[in-house]
Design a protein around this motif. Structure first.
Motif, PDB file in Angstrom:
ATOM      1  N   GLY A  21       0.823  -1.210   0.000  1.00 50.20           N
ATOM      2  CA  GLY A  21       0.000   0.000   0.000  1.00 50.20           C
ATOM      3  C   GLY A  21       0.856   1.258   0.000  1.00 50.20           C
ATOM      4  N   LEU A  22       1.963   1.234   0.715  1.00 52.30           N
ATOM      5  CA  LEU A  22       2.839   2.407   0.777  1.00 52.30           C
ATOM      6  C   LEU A  22       3.506   2.670  -0.574  1.00 52.30           C
ATOM      7  N   VAL A  23       3.933   1.622  -1.264  1.00 50.12           N
ATOM      8  CA  VAL A  23       4.537   1.810  -2.591  1.00 50.12           C
ATOM      9  C   VAL A  23       3.502   2.372  -3.559  1.00 50.12           C
ATOM     10  N   ARG A  24       2.279   1.872  -3.494  1.00 47.56           N
ATOM     11  CA  ARG A  24       1.220   2.427  -4.344  1.00 47.56           C
ATOM     12  C   ARG A  24       1.049   3.914  -4.086  1.00 47.56           C
ATOM     13  N   ALA A  25       1.044   4.297  -2.797  1.00 48.86           N
ATOM     14  CA  ALA A  25       0.885   5.714  -2.457  1.00 48.86           C
ATOM     15  C   ALA A  25       2.061   6.534  -2.974  1.00 48.86           C
ATOM     16  N   ALA A  26       3.275   6.000  -2.865  1.00 48.58           N
ATOM     17  CA  ALA A  26       4.450   6.725  -3.341  1.00 48.58           C
ATOM     18  C   ALA A  26       4.383   6.944  -4.852  1.00 48.58           C
ATOM     19  N   LEU A  27       3.837   5.992  -5.579  1.00 46.17           N
ATOM     20  CA  LEU A  27       3.693   6.139  -7.028  1.00 46.17           C
ATOM     21  C   LEU A  27       2.708   7.250  -7.371  1.00 46.17           C
ATOM     22  N   LEU A  28       1.695   7.439  -6.530  1.00 47.17           N
ATOM     23  CA  LEU A  28       0.726   8.506  -6.753  1.00 47.17           C
ATOM     24  C   LEU A  28       1.277   9.869  -6.360  1.00 47.17           C
ATOM     25  N   ASP A  29       2.178   9.896  -5.370  1.00 50.62           N
ATOM     26  CA  ASP A  29       2.725  11.132  -4.825  1.00 50.62           C
ATOM     27  C   ASP A  29       1.604  12.090  -4.418  1.00 50.62           C
ATOM     28  N   PRO A  30       0.710  11.676  -3.495  1.00 58.29           N
ATOM     29  CA  PRO A  30      -0.409  12.543  -3.115  1.00 58.29           C
ATOM     30  C   PRO A  30       0.061  13.668  -2.195  1.00 58.29           C
ATOM     31  N   ALA A  31      -0.767  14.692  -2.094  1.00 56.96           N
ATOM     32  CA  ALA A  31      -0.466  15.785  -1.172  1.00 56.96           C
ATOM     33  C   ALA A  31      -0.698  15.353   0.262  1.00 56.96           C
ATOM     34  N   VAL A  32      -1.713  14.518   0.474  1.00 54.10           N
ATOM     35  CA  VAL A  32      -2.072  14.057   1.819  1.00 54.10           C
ATOM     36  C   VAL A  32      -2.113  12.539   1.797  1.00 54.10           C
ATOM     37  N   LEU A  33      -1.383  11.914   2.715  1.00 56.14           N
ATOM     38  CA  LEU A  33      -1.382  10.463   2.831  1.00 56.14           C
ATOM     39  C   LEU A  33      -1.897  10.099   4.225  1.00 56.14           C
ATOM     40  N   VAL A  34      -2.936   9.266   4.258  1.00 55.97           N
ATOM     41  CA  VAL A  34      -3.533   8.844   5.524  1.00 55.97           C
ATOM     42  C   VAL A  34      -3.311   7.355   5.680  1.00 55.97           C
ATOM     43  N   LEU A  35      -2.704   6.962   6.799  1.00 56.52           N
ATOM     44  CA  LEU A  35      -2.449   5.549   7.078  1.00 56.52           C
ATOM     45  C   LEU A  35      -3.318   5.122   8.247  1.00 56.52           C
ATOM     46  N   ASP A  36      -4.165   4.120   8.008  1.00 58.12           N
ATOM     47  CA  ASP A  36      -5.088   3.644   9.036  1.00 58.12           C
ATOM     48  C   ASP A  36      -4.502   2.404   9.709  1.00 58.12           C
ATOM     49  N   GLU A  37      -3.975   2.572  10.914  1.00 55.01           N
ATOM     50  CA  GLU A  37      -3.427   1.465  11.698  1.00 55.01           C
ATOM     51  C   GLU A  37      -2.395   0.669  10.893  1.00 55.01           C
ATOM     52  N   ALA A  38      -1.474   1.387  10.249  1.00 52.97           N
ATOM     53  CA  ALA A  38      -0.513   0.723   9.368  1.00 52.97           C
ATOM     54  C   ALA A  38       0.392  -0.237  10.126  1.00 52.97           C
ATOM     55  N   THR A  39       0.678   0.065  11.398  1.00 51.42           N
ATOM     56  CA  THR A  39       1.613  -0.786  12.144  1.00 51.42           C
ATOM     57  C   THR A  39       0.914  -1.674  13.156  1.00 51.42           C
ATOM     58  N   ALA A  40      -0.400  -1.752  13.070  1.00 46.38           N
ATOM     59  CA  ALA A  40      -1.135  -2.607  14.012  1.00 46.38           C
ATOM     60  C   ALA A  40      -0.967  -4.075  13.627  1.00 46.38           C
ATOM     61  N   ASP A  41      -0.844  -4.929  14.607  1.00 45.60           N
ATOM     62  CA  ASP A  41      -0.814  -6.376  14.416  1.00 45.60           C
ATOM     63  C   ASP A  41       0.317  -6.849  13.519  1.00 45.60           C
ATOM     64  N   ILE A  42       1.433  -6.138  13.490  1.00 45.30           N
ATOM     65  CA  ILE A  42       2.576  -6.623  12.717  1.00 45.30           C
ATOM     66  C   ILE A  42       3.779  -6.693  13.653  1.00 45.30           C
ATOM     67  N   ASP A  43       4.767  -7.493  13.243  1.00 48.67           N
ATOM     68  CA  ASP A  43       5.917  -7.711  14.108  1.00 48.67           C
ATOM     69  C   ASP A  43       6.789  -6.460  14.152  1.00 48.67           C
ATOM     70  N   PRO A  44       7.580  -6.278  15.223  1.00 52.78           N
ATOM     71  CA  PRO A  44       8.383  -5.055  15.391  1.00 52.78           C
ATOM     72  C   PRO A  44       9.350  -4.797  14.233  1.00 52.78           C
ATOM     73  N   GLU A  45       9.956  -5.851  13.682  1.00 46.22           N
ATOM     74  CA  GLU A  45      10.924  -5.654  12.606  1.00 46.22           C
ATOM     75  C   GLU A  45      10.251  -5.088  11.361  1.00 46.22           C
ATOM     76  N   THR A  46       9.095  -5.687  10.978  1.00 51.39           N
ATOM     77  CA  THR A  46       8.371  -5.176   9.816  1.00 51.39           C
ATOM     78  C   THR A  46       7.859  -3.773  10.088  1.00 51.39           C
ATOM     79  N   ALA A  47       7.432  -3.515  11.341  1.00 54.09           N
ATOM     80  CA  ALA A  47       6.962  -2.179  11.703  1.00 54.09           C
ATOM     81  C   ALA A  47       8.076  -1.148  11.527  1.00 54.09           C
ATOM     82  N   ARG A  48       9.316  -1.497  11.945  1.00 58.69           N
ATOM     83  CA  ARG A  48      10.437  -0.571  11.768  1.00 58.69           C
ATOM     84  C   ARG A  48      10.721  -0.328  10.293  1.00 58.69           C
TER      85      ARG A  48
END
Length: 579
Positions: free
Chosen positions: A509-536
């Motif tokens: 999802g983040l790569v898709r957003a980077a390709l769009l280069d939007p003015a405003v990016l909203v992340l809904d619980e992007a780091t919820a329920d994921i392991d610490p390494e992937t979260a970092r």
């Protein structure tokens, strides 16, 4: 609460063909040619009893020349009928398939542009059935039954004209005996069939929805021991469908009464026709014409009785499809894509008016109110301003309205009152293509399609090529992650998400957003329920985004919140504090 159009489980079936005509109008020339060819073919069939009747009279008069003429005429009619019927079927099927294709494409287009709340408010199984199964049934009807239906209708008309020409008195006897009885049978059928078939279609949609819920929630049901509950629910839904189907079949039984009417009518014709022939009022050939013509007439009526069930199913499916098209049609006061591309399919994202907003701008929320249920506000009177380039965390307890606010500030929901503005422009007034370029939401659950990682990353406007996608991946610092996959960007993913973790889905999802280069990016619980390494990894990738982009992060994870300079807290539908 904002009013949202709802689909009807059993929509009105009256004048359904008239309501469908606007979608068929572009094919009116082909429809006219098909009907004319069908009418000519039917006329050749209707003429057969008349030629046989004339041949009988020639036999009684011992006119051998007239008999040979009748035989030659029958041969010519048989050949002509074969050619005309074949041409009529080809024309009708070709036109019908084009109309069905148009309806299918339009239904998918309308659904893809429908408000998110509309899609969330309806069972996915019912929407799926309306746009796939019922359209497939309609296409099958066009290919298999529609030519027969039109042939039967034309035969009834032409046969009536033929019989009136030969003997108005005998035709009157036929009308007195046959018409009232058959009309009564058809009225009884219509009264019973309309609600029965509509209820069966609605019950089938419920069964499809329940089964889809099993597929989507199979892990939760298995681990939580909910299989038994779901099975009872599915069996109850299936029982209701079974009862609805039995009710439909009972209504079809009424049509079998037509055979009794046909037998009585034939007996009356033989008695009256024999009496008139004995008096010399009509010839024996005329009686033969009536018996053969009414026999074909009754055969057509029997064929119609066999078709009537399929016709009713198709009309119900067409009514449900038209209900979907009408409900999802762009309405005055609601910004929608231009109407011309609507019938032709989705318009290219690059098309449309010039942008009216700046590439970077402030996001303003003014006195925002929203509720899912009347009388219970999820958000009440929120006002906040996020300046261009700010990085903001949105936090609060479960149920405080964070995800709802995210969907409102990205234009996916329409507020009950208040406004959300980007660069001073109300989101509701922006062109959808421009809105999607300016504001993007990465939901907690990122969806995949069947295909490679590259195919999934291309699901953004502009159809980026592999080089551009690779550059975006590298810029976000995700090149090592991509190389760790079996085949890099060409790794197959499939429809399911089993091959990737929840955190890896967020990276997509983040790569898709980077390709769009939007003015405003909203992340809904992007780091919820994921392991610490992937979260970092995800947080590091977020940090590499352009600094002039506005970033709004909904998060519970303390490490994620600490990385953000400004925090907005939501609690019990109210904006509490800015830190």
């Amino acid at each position: 609460m904002a009013e949202h159009q709802r689909l009807t489980a059993t929509p009105d079936q009256r004048r359904v063909l008239r309501r469908a005509w606007p979608y068929m109008r572009p094919e009116r020339r082909g429809i006219t040619l098909a009907l004319l060819a069908g009418a000519a073919a039917t006329a050749t069939t209707v003429a057969v009893p008349a030629v046989i009747g004339a041949g009988v009279d020639q036999i009684l008069q011992r006119d051998r020349t007239g008999l040979f003429t009748a035989v030659a005429a029958l041969t010519a009619l048989a050949l002509l009928r074969l050619v005309l019927f074949r041409q009529s079927e080809l024309l009708l099927i070709s036109v019908g398939e084009r109309v069905v294709r148009t309806l299918r494409e339009l239904a998918v287009t309308r659904l893809s542009r429908a408000p998110l709340r509309f899609l969330e408010a309806h069972p996915s199984g019912d929407l799926l059935r309306r746009t796939t199964t019922e359209i497939a049934d309609l296409a099958n009807f066009v290919r298999s039954q529609l030519p027969d239906v039109l042939t039967v209708a034309a035969y009834l008309l032409f046969t009536t004209v033929l019989l009136l020409t030969y003997s108005p008195l005998l035709t009157l006897a036929l009308a007195v005996v046959f018409v009232p009885a058959i009309v009564m049978v058809l009225r009884l059928f219509k009264k019973a069939a309309n609600p029965a078939f509509a209820a069966e279609a609605a019950a089938a949609g419920t069964v499809a929805t329940t089964y889809r819920e099993l597929v989507q929630s199979r892990e939760m049901l298995r681990t939580g021991g909910g299989i038994g509950f779901w099975r009872e629910r599915f069996l109850a839904d299936n029982e209701r469908r079974y009862r609805a189907a039995r009710r439909s079949q009972r209504s079809l039984f009424l049509i079998s009464l037509a055979r009794i009417v046909q037998s009585l009518t034939t007996a009356v014709l033989l008695l009256v026709g024999g009496w008139l022939a004995a008096r010399g009022s009509i010839s024996v050939g005329t009686v033969v014409v009536f018996i053969l013509a009414t026999r074909q007439l009754f055969d057509s009526a029997t064929q119609a009785s066999n078709l009537v069930g399929q016709v009713q199913i198709s009309l119900v499916g067409l009514a449900r499809l038209l209900d979907l098209l009408t409900t999802t049609a762009p309405r005055a006061g609601i910004h929608a894509p231009r109407p011309a591309p609507d019938d032709a399919g989705p318009a290219p994202v690059t098309a449309g008016p010039a942008p009216v907003t700046a590439e970077r701008g402030d996001l303003e929320i003014d006195n925002l109110r929203y509720s899912y249920v009347a009388g219970t506000e999820v958000l009440g009177g929120l006002s906040v301003r996020v300046e261009a380039g700010e990085r903001v965390g949105l936090v609060g307890p479960t149920g405080s309205g964070k995800t709802t606010l995210a969907k409102l500030m990205t234009g996916l929901y329409t507020p009950d009152s208040g406004t959300v503005r980007y660069d001073g422009h109300d989101l509701a007034a922006l062109d959808p293509a421009e809105l999607r370029r300016r504001i993007v939401l990465i939901p907690q659950r990122v969806h995949l399609i069947e295909g490679t990682l590259l195919d999934n990353l291309r699901l953004v406007p502009g159809d980026p090529d592999e080089r551009r996608i690779a550059e975006a991946v590298d810029h976000l610092g995700l090149a090592d992650w991509v190389r760790s996959l079996d085949e890099g960007l060409h790794t197959g993913l499939g429809r399911g998400t089993g091959r990737l973790s929840a955190g890896e889905l967020q990276l997509i999802g983040l790569v898709r957003a980077a390709l769009l280069d939007p003015a405003v990016l909203v992340l809904d619980e992007a780091t919820a329920d994921i392991d610490p390494e992937t979260a970092r990894t995800l947080e590091t990738a977020i940090d590499t985004l352009r600094t002039d982009r506005t970033l709004i992060v909904i998060a519970h994870r303390e490490a994620t919140i600490k990385r953000l300079p400004r925090i907005i807290r939501l609690d019990e539908n109210a904006l509490l504090a800015h830190n």
